[in-house]
Design a protein around this motif. Structure first.
Motif, PDB file in Angstrom:
ATOM      1  N   THR A 447       0.838  -1.190   0.000  1.00  0.00           N
ATOM      2  CA  THR A 447       0.000   0.000   0.000  1.00  0.00           C
ATOM      3  C   THR A 447       0.877   1.245   0.000  1.00  0.00           C
ATOM      4  N   ALA A 448       0.354   2.293  -0.600  1.00  0.00           N
ATOM      5  CA  ALA A 448       1.059   3.574  -0.615  1.00  0.00           C
ATOM      6  C   ALA A 448       0.029   4.668  -0.854  1.00  0.00           C
ATOM      7  N   LEU A 449       0.184   5.772  -0.161  1.00  0.00           N
ATOM      8  CA  LEU A 449      -0.738   6.888  -0.349  1.00  0.00           C
ATOM      9  C   LEU A 449      -0.547   7.474  -1.750  1.00  0.00           C
ATOM     10  N   PRO A 450      -1.592   8.000  -2.395  1.00  0.00           N
ATOM     11  CA  PRO A 450      -2.912   8.215  -1.799  1.00  0.00           C
ATOM     12  C   PRO A 450      -3.750   6.960  -1.607  1.00  0.00           C
ATOM     13  N   GLY A 451      -3.397   5.825  -2.236  1.00  0.00           N
ATOM     14  CA  GLY A 451      -4.042   4.577  -1.873  1.00  0.00           C
ATOM     15  C   GLY A 451      -4.936   3.945  -2.903  1.00  0.00           C
ATOM     16  N   ILE A 452      -5.194   4.612  -4.036  1.00  0.00           N
ATOM     17  CA  ILE A 452      -6.048   3.977  -5.036  1.00  0.00           C
ATOM     18  C   ILE A 452      -5.302   2.828  -5.707  1.00  0.00           C
ATOM     19  N   ILE A 453      -4.109   3.106  -6.189  1.00  0.00           N
ATOM     20  CA  ILE A 453      -3.311   2.070  -6.828  1.00  0.00           C
ATOM     21  C   ILE A 453      -2.529   1.313  -5.751  1.00  0.00           C
ATOM     22  N   LEU A 454      -2.559  -0.024  -5.843  1.00  0.00           N
ATOM     23  CA  LEU A 454      -1.797  -0.886  -4.948  1.00  0.00           C
ATOM     24  C   LEU A 454      -0.696  -1.565  -5.760  1.00  0.00           C
ATOM     25  N   PHE A 455       0.431  -1.780  -5.146  1.00  0.00           N
ATOM     26  CA  PHE A 455       1.603  -2.236  -5.872  1.00  0.00           C
ATOM     27  C   PHE A 455       1.898  -3.706  -5.586  1.00  0.00           C
ATOM     28  N   HIS A 456       2.362  -4.391  -6.618  1.00  0.00           N
ATOM     29  CA  HIS A 456       2.643  -5.817  -6.554  1.00  0.00           C
ATOM     30  C   HIS A 456       4.120  -6.010  -6.235  1.00  0.00           C
ATOM     31  N   ASP A 457       4.410  -6.422  -5.011  1.00  0.00           N
ATOM     32  CA  ASP A 457       5.785  -6.713  -4.601  1.00  0.00           C
ATOM     33  C   ASP A 457       5.971  -8.219  -4.444  1.00  0.00           C
ATOM     34  N   ARG A 458       7.191  -8.663  -4.670  1.00  0.00           N
ATOM     35  CA  ARG A 458       7.549 -10.065  -4.421  1.00  0.00           C
ATOM     36  C   ARG A 458       8.560 -10.083  -3.299  1.00  0.00           C
ATOM     37  N   VAL A 459       8.171 -10.721  -2.209  1.00  0.00           N
ATOM     38  CA  VAL A 459       8.972 -10.687  -0.977  1.00  0.00           C
ATOM     39  C   VAL A 459       9.437 -12.100  -0.641  1.00  0.00           C
ATOM     40  N   ALA A 460      10.714 -12.224  -0.393  1.00  0.00           N
ATOM     41  CA  ALA A 460      11.268 -13.523   0.015  1.00  0.00           C
ATOM     42  C   ALA A 460      10.941 -13.776   1.480  1.00  0.00           C
ATOM     43  N   LEU A 461      10.356 -14.938   1.761  1.00  0.00           N
ATOM     44  CA  LEU A 461      10.048 -15.327   3.135  1.00  0.00           C
ATOM     45  C   LEU A 461      10.796 -16.610   3.455  1.00  0.00           C
ATOM     46  N   ALA A 462      11.566 -16.566   4.526  1.00  0.00           N
ATOM     47  CA  ALA A 462      12.320 -17.746   4.952  1.00  0.00           C
ATOM     48  C   ALA A 462      12.121 -17.925   6.452  1.00  0.00           C
ATOM     49  N   PRO A 463      11.051 -18.626   6.850  1.00  0.00           N
ATOM     50  CA  PRO A 463      10.779 -18.809   8.285  1.00  0.00           C
ATOM     51  C   PRO A 463      11.937 -19.515   8.977  1.00  0.00           C
ATOM     52  N   GLU A 464      12.272 -18.996  10.139  1.00  0.00           N
ATOM     53  CA  GLU A 464      13.327 -19.626  10.929  1.00  0.00           C
ATOM     54  C   GLU A 464      12.742 -20.816  11.699  1.00  0.00           C
ATOM     55  N   ALA A 465      13.605 -21.677  12.147  1.00  0.00           N
ATOM     56  CA  ALA A 465      13.170 -22.872  12.870  1.00  0.00           C
ATOM     57  C   ALA A 465      12.323 -22.479  14.082  1.00  0.00           C
ATOM     58  N   GLY A 466      11.127 -23.048  14.166  1.00  0.00           N
ATOM     59  CA  GLY A 466      10.253 -22.786  15.302  1.00  0.00           C
ATOM     60  C   GLY A 466       9.556 -21.447  15.265  1.00  0.00           C
ATOM     61  N   GLU A 467       9.752 -20.670  14.228  1.00  0.00           N
ATOM     62  CA  GLU A 467       9.150 -19.333  14.156  1.00  0.00           C
ATOM     63  C   GLU A 467       7.654 -19.430  13.878  1.00  0.00           C
ATOM     64  N   THR A 468       6.882 -18.580  14.531  1.00  0.00           N
ATOM     65  CA  THR A 468       5.432 -18.515  14.324  1.00  0.00           C
ATOM     66  C   THR A 468       5.119 -17.417  13.313  1.00  0.00           C
ATOM     67  N   TRP A 469       3.861 -17.375  12.901  1.00  0.00           N
ATOM     68  CA  TRP A 469       3.436 -16.314  11.998  1.00  0.00           C
ATOM     69  C   TRP A 469       3.657 -14.941  12.635  1.00  0.00           C
ATOM     70  N   GLU A 470       3.328 -14.802  13.909  1.00  0.00           N
ATOM     71  CA  GLU A 470       3.465 -13.493  14.542  1.00  0.00           C
ATOM     72  C   GLU A 470       4.914 -13.015  14.516  1.00  0.00           C
ATOM     73  N   GLY A 471       5.831 -13.926  14.750  1.00  0.00           N
ATOM     74  CA  GLY A 471       7.245 -13.558  14.696  1.00  0.00           C
ATOM     75  C   GLY A 471       7.673 -13.187  13.292  1.00  0.00           C
ATOM     76  N   LEU A 472       7.214 -13.958  12.301  1.00  0.00           N
ATOM     77  CA  LEU A 472       7.578 -13.682  10.918  1.00  0.00           C
ATOM     78  C   LEU A 472       6.999 -12.341  10.455  1.00  0.00           C
ATOM     79  N   LEU A 473       5.749 -12.065  10.836  1.00  0.00           N
ATOM     80  CA  LEU A 473       5.149 -10.795  10.449  1.00  0.00           C
ATOM     81  C   LEU A 473       5.887  -9.616  11.070  1.00  0.00           C
ATOM     82  N   GLN A 474       6.235  -9.770  12.334  1.00  0.00           N
ATOM     83  CA  GLN A 474       6.948  -8.683  13.016  1.00  0.00           C
ATOM     84  C   GLN A 474       8.310  -8.441  12.375  1.00  0.00           C
ATOM     85  N   ARG A 475       8.978  -9.528  11.986  1.00  0.00           N
ATOM     86  CA  ARG A 475      10.310  -9.404  11.402  1.00  0.00           C
ATOM     87  C   ARG A 475      10.267  -8.796   9.997  1.00  0.00           C
ATOM     88  N   THR A 476       9.198  -9.058   9.249  1.00  0.00           N
ATOM     89  CA  THR A 476       9.115  -8.595   7.866  1.00  0.00           C
ATOM     90  C   THR A 476       8.290  -7.325   7.681  1.00  0.00           C
TER      91      THR A 476
END
Length: 627
Positions: A447-476
């Motif tokens: 998302t980016a203001l003003p907010g009508i157009i939304l952008f398509h990003d590709r993000v690398a996700l590499a969960p660490e051992a034992g990591e939960t969603w909450e931890g991954l979201l906070q880290r990224t």
């Protein structure tokens, strides 16, 4: 016959209201008799053979026809229409006769504003309730595209709103929704399906249906999609104008070639100039600065910098919530046009005569001249409305609702039971995706203001051992975004991830996910998202903010999951509380921008109940792909 100078008096109800066959106790568009019934009476008043019902005197008059302000004028009103505009002090009554008078005390009298493109449902109010802030802001006529309720309740929902509009103390016309659903069942599940046949029937059944609403599937139009062009044909063969919704200069000519003759989506001076050169009316969208749709300052530069004529340029509001409507009405948009370089008379004309002309109604509204409706606004020198007359009746005085309008607003249309039963959710949908156990590439919505157009990003996700969603979201720095189908049809749920949305904790949710109006949720954890979904179900539709398992703000929208059935001030108060909670939650997009995240006709990437959709390529992509 002439009229004597009398001490100024407040306006009284027209004593002859019953002569013309309409009900004097109502205050609707139909309270003013048709012109053909009163031409002889209007002519008699203009010639001095009959008395006017009302004289508004001691004023300057803003002429939208010549774009001049004339000093020392008075307006003679008869049967809810203007009979004449005369020099101040002209009306003198014979002995024993009296005329209701209003002393404007040097203010500016201007025609009521005409909003050529709005969505009533965005205000979270019904049509009857919408009239209150509109009239306070000097707006007396609107052209609404009710595709929101059409997407939920099909043609019957639009007809409910038309019944609602007929009881409102406001002139409301319909631009028939043209793109319901906005795309199709492959890309989203909507509650309505307005086929060409249904659209034609609405035109034929309802005189208020004066144009085709914004054709949102502009890519399909440009590519010659058969259904899209069949819808266009229903309007064109009936001689109805067609409204557009076009992003990208490469689509302008194809849209115009398909019969589209107006648009509110001009976002800068270049595309605005393209539209005008292609014969398309431009509606400059003046949105509050905090919303995604304040495109007027850039688009108006086609006139102020490139030298285009403003004769086919209007102003409009498009979307306003109840809170913003009281502050950022059409009058505010007109003042914004002045700040952007237009003269005050030109700016007011762009908000009155120009829209009336676009819809072929300039003989009835948009100016102060004989035979026109007496929809009149008293302005100060800053173009701020002080009083409003609707069909010659004083409905706003000193910026406050008059008792006459208050009574009219207290008797609102009641939507049928079916309108309150539109949130039908799957039993227990999963609200977050499975956590990937191996490195993946995520297709993320940024998302980016003003907010009508939304952008398509590709993000690398590499969960660490034992990591939960909450931890991954906070880290990224990501958060969940989920769409849950709510029409009781597919039962589908789709998951995504938002980047730069800013939500610090908790969850937010809305049943106003454009345009299919499924439930859209964002959150940092599934528990709060589930609480938010439960709140939407409890209120039969709405918008809410949840934190630590508690609902901290909620606006109930039980009518089709889109509108409240309360009066405007109550809805505005609840909306103000919601905005404060929304901001405190850290959300970078305002909630009306958040509602656009599922809108699958605007670039670059969206999420619907069917998944992640890229625009304009119109491809469904997975949330996770192999790294």
């Amino acid at each position: 016959m002439h009229c004597s100078a009398e001490a100024p008096a407040n306006v009284s109800p027209r004593p002859e209201a019953g002569r013309y066959g309409f009900r004097p106790m109502t205050l609707t568009r139909f309270s003013v008799p048709p012109l053909h019934q009163v031409t002889r009476s209007l002519a008699a008043v203009a010639m001095g053979r009959e008395l006017p019902d009302l004289v508004i005197t001691g004023a300057r008059v803003l002429s939208t026809y010549t774009e001049r302000i004339h000093p020392e004028r008075e307006i003679w009103v008869k049967a809810g229409r203007v009979a004449a505009v005369k020099p101040a002090g002209t009306c003198r009554a014979p002995r024993g006769a009296s005329v209701a008078r209003f002393d404007a005390k040097g203010g500016i009298l201007a025609p009521g504003l005409v909003d050529p493109h709005i969505h009533i449902e965005s205000s979270m109010m019904t049509a009857c309730a919408y009239a209150e802030p509109a009239l306070l802001n000097g707006t007396t006529t609107i052209f609404c595209d009710s595709h929101e309720i059409g997407n939920v309740c099909d043609a019957k929902g639009i007809e409910w709103m038309l019944e609602d509009a007929r009881q409102a103390p406001l002139s409301i016309f319909l631009t028939v929704p043209s793109t319901v659903p906005a795309t199709g069942p492959r890309f989203e599940t909507a509650g309505g399906d307005l086929t060409p046949r249904k659209i034609g029937a609405l035109f034929d059944r309802w005189p208020e249906a004066v144009a085709l609403g914004e054709k949102m599937d502009f890519v399909q139009v440009a590519m010659g999609d058969r259904r899209s062009h069949a819808v266009l044909a229903e309007a064109i063969r009936r001689g109805r104008p067609v409204s557009g919704h076009i992003y990208g200069r490469e689509f302008v000519a194809a849209g115009a070639a398909s019969g589209i003759t107006d648009t509110h989506e001009a976002i800068d001076r270049e595309i605005s100039d393209d539209f005008l050169e292609n014969g398309v009316w431009v509606f400059l969208r003046g949105g509050p600065p905090t919303t995604p749709w304040n495109s007027l300052p850039l688009a108006i530069k086609a006139v102020t910098e490139l030298g285009a004529s403003p004769k086919r340029v209007c102003i409009c509001t498009d979307d306003r919530d109840a809170d913003d409507l009281f502050v950022f009405g059409m009058d505010w948009v007109a003042r914004s046009a002045v700040q952007a370089g237009m003269s005050p008379t030109a700016a007011w004309s762009m908000g009155s005569l120009h829209p009336a002309t676009r819809f072929g109604m300039d003989g009835a509204i948009g100016g102060l001249a004989p035979a026109r409706r007496a929809d009149i606004v008293l302005l100060n020198d800053q173009l701020e409305p002080q009083c409003t007359w609707y069909g010659g009746e004083l409905v706003v005085k000193d910026r406050k609702v008059t008792p006459l309008l208050d009574r009219a607003l207290s008797h609102r249309y009641r939507y049928p039971k079916a309108a309150y039963q539109t949130v039908r959710l799957p039993a227990r949908p999963r609200l977050v995706p499975e956590l990937p156990r191996v490195p993946v590439t995520a297709n993320v919505i940024r998302t980016a203001l003003p907010g009508i157009i939304l952008f398509h990003d590709r993000v690398a996700l590499a969960p660490e051992a034992g990591e939960t969603w909450e931890g991954l979201l906070q880290r990224t720095g990501l958060c969940f975004v989920t769409v849950v189908e709510r029409h009781g049809r597919s039962g589908a749920t789709a998951h995504g991830l938002l980047k730069d949305f800013g939500l610090k904790a908790g969850a937010v949710a809305s049943s106003v996910g454009h345009d299919a109006h499924n439930i859209i949720l964002a959150g940092n954890n599934e528990a709060d998202m589930r609480t938010a979904l439960a709140e939407i179900k409890r209120t039969r539709g709405g918008v809410c903010v949840v934190r630590a398992g508690k609902v901290v703000a909620s606006v109930a929208l039980p009518v089709a999951g889109l509108m409240s059935d309360l009066r405007a001030p109550a809805v505005a108060k609840a909306t103000t509380r919601l905005k404060r909670a929304w901001q405190a939650a850290g959300c970078t997009l305002p909630y009306m921008g958040f509602n656009l995240i599922p809108l699958s006709v605007i670039p670059e990437i969206r999420i619907t109940d069917q998944g992640l959709v890229t625009v304009p390529g119109m491809q469904i992509v997975p949330l996770f792909e192999p790294a």
